[in-house]
Design a protein around this motif. Structure first.
Motif, mmCIF file in Angstrom:
data_model
loop_
_atom_site.group_PDB
_atom_site.id
_atom_site.type_symbol
_atom_site.label_atom_id
_atom_site.label_comp_id
_atom_site.label_asym_id
_atom_site.label_seq_id
_atom_site.Cartn_x
_atom_site.Cartn_y
_atom_site.Cartn_z
ATOM 1 N N ILE A 35 -31.250 -6.810 24.304
ATOM 2 C CA ILE A 35 -31.662 -8.201 24.491
ATOM 3 C C ILE A 35 -32.121 -8.441 25.932
ATOM 4 C CG2 ILE A 35 -30.190 -9.076 22.638
ATOM 5 C CD1 ILE A 35 -28.288 -10.152 24.821
ATOM 6 N N PHE A 36 -31.607 -7.649 26.872
ATOM 7 C CA PHE A 36 -31.981 -7.794 28.276
ATOM 8 C C PHE A 36 -33.231 -6.991 28.634
ATOM 9 C CE2 PHE A 36 -27.226 -8.160 28.376
ATOM 10 C CZ PHE A 36 -27.164 -9.508 28.704
ATOM 11 N N SER A 37 -33.566 -5.993 27.829
ATOM 12 C CA SER A 37 -34.641 -5.063 28.192
ATOM 13 C C SER A 37 -35.773 -5.011 27.169
ATOM 14 C CB SER A 37 -34.068 -3.652 28.383
ATOM 15 O OG SER A 37 -33.449 -3.186 27.185
ATOM 16 N N THR A 38 -35.818 -5.949 26.233
ATOM 17 C CA THR A 38 -36.836 -5.912 25.200
ATOM 18 C C THR A 38 -38.245 -6.031 25.776
ATOM 19 O OG1 THR A 38 -37.673 -6.985 23.205
ATOM 20 C CG2 THR A 38 -36.548 -8.404 24.793
ATOM 21 N N ASP A 39 -39.171 -5.267 25.203
ATOM 22 C CA ASP A 39 -40.575 -5.355 25.624
ATOM 23 C C ASP A 39 -41.321 -6.437 24.857
ATOM 24 O OD1 ASP A 39 -40.554 -3.846 23.140
ATOM 25 O OD2 ASP A 39 -42.656 -3.421 23.554
ATOM 26 N N LEU A 40 -40.621 -7.170 23.998
ATOM 27 C CA LEU A 40 -41.258 -8.175 23.160
ATOM 28 C C LEU A 40 -41.629 -9.450 23.918
ATOM 29 C CD1 LEU A 40 -39.034 -7.734 19.985
ATOM 30 C CD2 LEU A 40 -41.467 -7.175 20.172
ATOM 31 N N ILE A 41 -41.183 -9.569 25.158
ATOM 32 C CA ILE A 41 -41.618 -10.674 26.010
ATOM 33 C C ILE A 41 -42.294 -10.096 27.246
ATOM 34 C CG2 ILE A 41 -39.940 -12.379 25.221
ATOM 35 C CD1 ILE A 41 -38.142 -11.641 27.532
ATOM 36 N N ASP A 42 -43.047 -10.920 27.946
ATOM 37 C CA ASP A 42 -43.856 -10.429 29.066
ATOM 38 C C ASP A 42 -42.998 -9.920 30.216
ATOM 39 O OD1 ASP A 42 -46.181 -11.011 27.698
ATOM 40 O OD2 ASP A 42 -46.388 -13.005 28.586
ATOM 41 N N THR A 43 -41.900 -10.608 30.502
ATOM 42 C CA THR A 43 -40.975 -10.179 31.541
ATOM 43 C C THR A 43 -39.559 -10.423 31.042
ATOM 44 O OG1 THR A 43 -42.518 -10.753 33.340
ATOM 45 C CG2 THR A 43 -40.196 -10.479 33.928
ATOM 46 N N ASN A 44 -38.789 -9.357 30.886
ATOM 47 C CA ASN A 44 -37.411 -9.524 30.421
ATOM 48 C C ASN A 44 -36.467 -9.659 31.611
ATOM 49 O OD1 ASN A 44 -36.630 -6.807 31.281
ATOM 50 N ND2 ASN A 44 -37.776 -6.073 29.496
ATOM 51 N N MET A 45 -35.202 -9.949 31.332
ATOM 52 C CA MET A 45 -34.245 -10.186 32.408
ATOM 53 C C MET A 45 -34.025 -8.949 33.257
ATOM 54 S SD MET A 45 -30.376 -11.817 32.313
ATOM 55 C CE MET A 45 -30.914 -13.370 31.613
ATOM 56 N N LEU A 46 -34.005 -7.774 32.617
ATOM 57 C CA LEU A 46 -33.854 -6.538 33.388
ATOM 58 C C LEU A 46 -34.997 -6.384 34.381
ATOM 59 C CD1 LEU A 46 -32.751 -3.706 34.041
ATOM 60 C CD2 LEU A 46 -34.069 -2.853 32.087
ATOM 61 N N GLU A 47 -36.224 -6.532 33.928
ATOM 62 C CA GLU A 47 -37.381 -6.381 34.813
ATOM 63 C C GLU A 47 -37.335 -7.392 35.954
ATOM 64 O OE1 GLU A 47 -40.984 -4.806 31.992
ATOM 65 O OE2 GLU A 47 -40.209 -6.818 31.597
ATOM 66 N N TYR A 48 -36.939 -8.606 35.650
ATOM 67 C CA TYR A 48 -36.881 -9.662 36.655
ATOM 68 C C TYR A 48 -35.873 -9.329 37.753
ATOM 69 C CZ TYR A 48 -36.291 -14.382 38.591
ATOM 70 O OH TYR A 48 -36.214 -15.480 39.438
ATOM 71 N N LEU A 49 -34.676 -8.909 37.359
ATOM 72 C CA LEU A 49 -33.629 -8.618 38.343
ATOM 73 C C LEU A 49 -33.872 -7.282 39.038
ATOM 74 C CD1 LEU A 49 -30.592 -9.959 36.316
ATOM 75 C CD2 LEU A 49 -31.695 -11.027 38.296
ATOM 76 N N TYR A 50 -34.457 -6.329 38.325
ATOM 77 C CA TYR A 50 -34.837 -5.049 38.934
ATOM 78 C C TYR A 50 -35.828 -5.290 40.072
ATOM 79 C CZ TYR A 50 -36.563 -0.185 39.139
ATOM 80 O OH TYR A 50 -36.933 1.083 39.544
ATOM 81 N N TYR B 293 -34.083 -17.434 34.219
ATOM 82 C CA TYR B 293 -33.787 -16.324 35.119
ATOM 83 C C TYR B 293 -33.596 -16.759 36.579
ATOM 84 C CZ TYR B 293 -35.505 -13.410 31.198
ATOM 85 O OH TYR B 293 -35.724 -12.819 29.973
ATOM 86 N N PRO B 294 -34.381 -17.709 37.103
ATOM 87 C CA PRO B 294 -34.137 -18.126 38.485
ATOM 88 C C PRO B 294 -32.736 -18.674 38.725
ATOM 89 C CG PRO B 294 -36.316 -18.836 37.792
ATOM 90 C CD PRO B 294 -35.614 -18.330 36.560
ATOM 91 N N LEU B 295 -32.149 -19.296 37.692
ATOM 92 C CA LEU B 295 -30.782 -19.796 37.829
ATOM 93 C C LEU B 295 -29.780 -18.645 37.912
ATOM 94 C CD1 LEU B 295 -30.934 -22.692 35.207
ATOM 95 C CD2 LEU B 295 -30.874 -22.933 37.697
ATOM 96 N N VAL B 296 -30.052 -17.564 37.190
ATOM 97 C CA VAL B 296 -29.220 -16.363 37.271
ATOM 98 C C VAL B 296 -29.331 -15.765 38.666
ATOM 99 C CG1 VAL B 296 -28.831 -14.045 36.347
ATOM 100 C CG2 VAL B 296 -29.503 -15.906 34.799
ATOM 101 N N LEU B 297 -30.563 -15.586 39.123
ATOM 102 C CA LEU B 297 -30.809 -14.969 40.428
ATOM 103 C C LEU B 297 -30.194 -15.771 41.558
ATOM 104 C CD1 LEU B 297 -32.238 -12.807 42.153
ATOM 105 C CD2 LEU B 297 -34.246 -14.303 42.165
#
Length: 388
Positions: A92-107, A377-381
């Motif tokens: 759910i964190f690394s799915t390629d089904l969306i343009d930017t997933n949470m993993l990519e964002y935090l990475y 995601y910005p709230l997580v970051l």
């Protein structure tokens, strides 16, 4: 002039298909055919993730269960443990089904991300067995935290936890888990307030009844290969009550709603991820559902036997925690984390905690909604950056 109601409806379907063709298929409401996943179709072409190569860390727990940590070294921040919910996986964190997933964002923000698949993960063989929340709280989470700290040499880590992963992570913390310096909690923590229909299912002990009938797991997966019994279930679930704007023709989506309540606002998912939602959801064992149903009835975390062993230790949650909750969450109502916030603030002081209710979002769309990169995601970051 049909002789009965069934004949009338069958005639209506024939009429619609003959005169309207594909328009009837697309807009025929309850009579329109389901859009089943075809496992014989050509594999879906996946986009490459914007992260480095993963490091797979399989480990065996003290009770003999093989779990998995997948590390993506985005940088030196963290380490960050990312924990999924029930009936899904760390995907759910690394799915390629969306343009930017949470993993990519935090990475991209230079976090050392550790995606944790614990014993209910559909990516693991362990998910086929029975387990309750106490096992996850007392074994999976503490041993995963210990593994990450040993591998990185860090003295503490940060955690991003969602749904059942969050629920059980808070249970672990209340049971004495050490080595965690901050938490982002998505949707649920120590208190569980649910919609009426979910509460009714728990009050009549639905999981226990199913287990007595020999049912060992409940799955969201269905396809063109499903047998007639499964297709009959899918037909029945089309009538499961949801809002008019949440109706769809995806049978996996219907099963997800039956198992967990409505998990996302359809407007937050684009067609690509909705059509492929079967990739993200699978089976959940009946013992997990039994423990969850018990906590829903009690409206707070308790052991699988109903003992109040967790909440007496709220002092162990005196650390920075941010609660995120979808305003439209029909699985766990937003008041759930509001109650937890009040409890913790009274016990430990309000300085440790804050809470954000996200307009227009439900439950898991906060993780993989099409605009989550902008809205969530910005709230997580922000919280992670403040607690490095």
């Amino acid at each position: 002039n049909a002789p009965n109601e069934r004949a009338r409806l069958e005639a209506l379907v024939r009429f619609g298909k003959f005169f309207a063709g594909t328009l009837f298929d697309a807009y025929g409401g309850v009579f329109a055919p389901e859009k089943y996943f075809n496992p014989d179709a050509a594999p879906r072409k996946k986009r490459p993730l914007r992260v480095g190569a993963p490091e797979i860390h399989d480990f065996v727990t003290s009770d003999g269960v093989r779990l998995r940590l997948t590390r993506y070294r985005g940088g030196s921040k963290g380490p960050l443990l990312m924990v999924h919910g029930a009936g899904v996986s760390s995907g759910i964190f690394s799915t390629d089904l969306i343009d930017t997933n949470m993993l990519e964002y935090l990475y991209a923000q230079q976090y050392d991300c550790w995606l944790f698949d614990f014993r209910v993960s559909i990516a693991l063989e362990a998910s086929k067995g029975q387990s309750n929340g106490d096992q996850i709280a007392s074994i999976d989470h503490p041993e995963a935290v210990a593994y990450v700290l040993k591998a990185t040499g860090a003295t503490s880590l940060q955690a991003m936890v969602h749904c059942y992963g969050s629920n059980t992570f808070f249970m672990a913390m209340l049971a004495g888990l050490k080595g965690v310096r901050s938490i982002v909690c998505s949707q649920i923590a120590t208190n569980l307030k649910t919609a009426t229909l979910t509460r009714v299912k728990s009050m009549i002990h639905t999981p226990e009844i199913l287990e007595a009938l020999g049912v060992k797991s409940l799955t969201a997966y269905t396809s063109t290969h499903s047998n007639w019994r499964q297709k009959l279930i899918d037909d029945a679930l089309r009538l499961y009550p949801v809002g008019k704007d949440e109706a769809c023709r995806n049978p996996v989506c219907h099963r997800i709603t039956f198992l967990y309540a409505l998990l996302y606002e359809h407007q937050q998912l684009d067609e690509h991820i909705h059509d492929n939602v079967h990739e993200l959801f699978g089976a959940g064992n009946i013992t997990t559902f039994e423990h969850l149903a018990l906590m829903v009835r009690r409206e707070e975390v308790v052991s699988a036997t109903g003992a109040n062993v967790y909440l007496p230790h709220l002092d162990r949650l005196a650390l920075p925690i941010r609660f995120l909750h979808g305003a439209e969450n029909a699985c766990y109502l937003p008041v759930s984390t509001e109650i937890t916030l009040d409890l913790l603030s009274k016990a430990n002081g309000a300085k440790y905690y804050d809470r954000h209710v996200i307009p227009g979002y439900g439950h898991i769309d906060c993780i993989f909604g099409k605009n989550a990169v902008r809205d969530v995601y910005p709230l997580v970051l922000e919280h992670l950056e403040a607690t490095l």
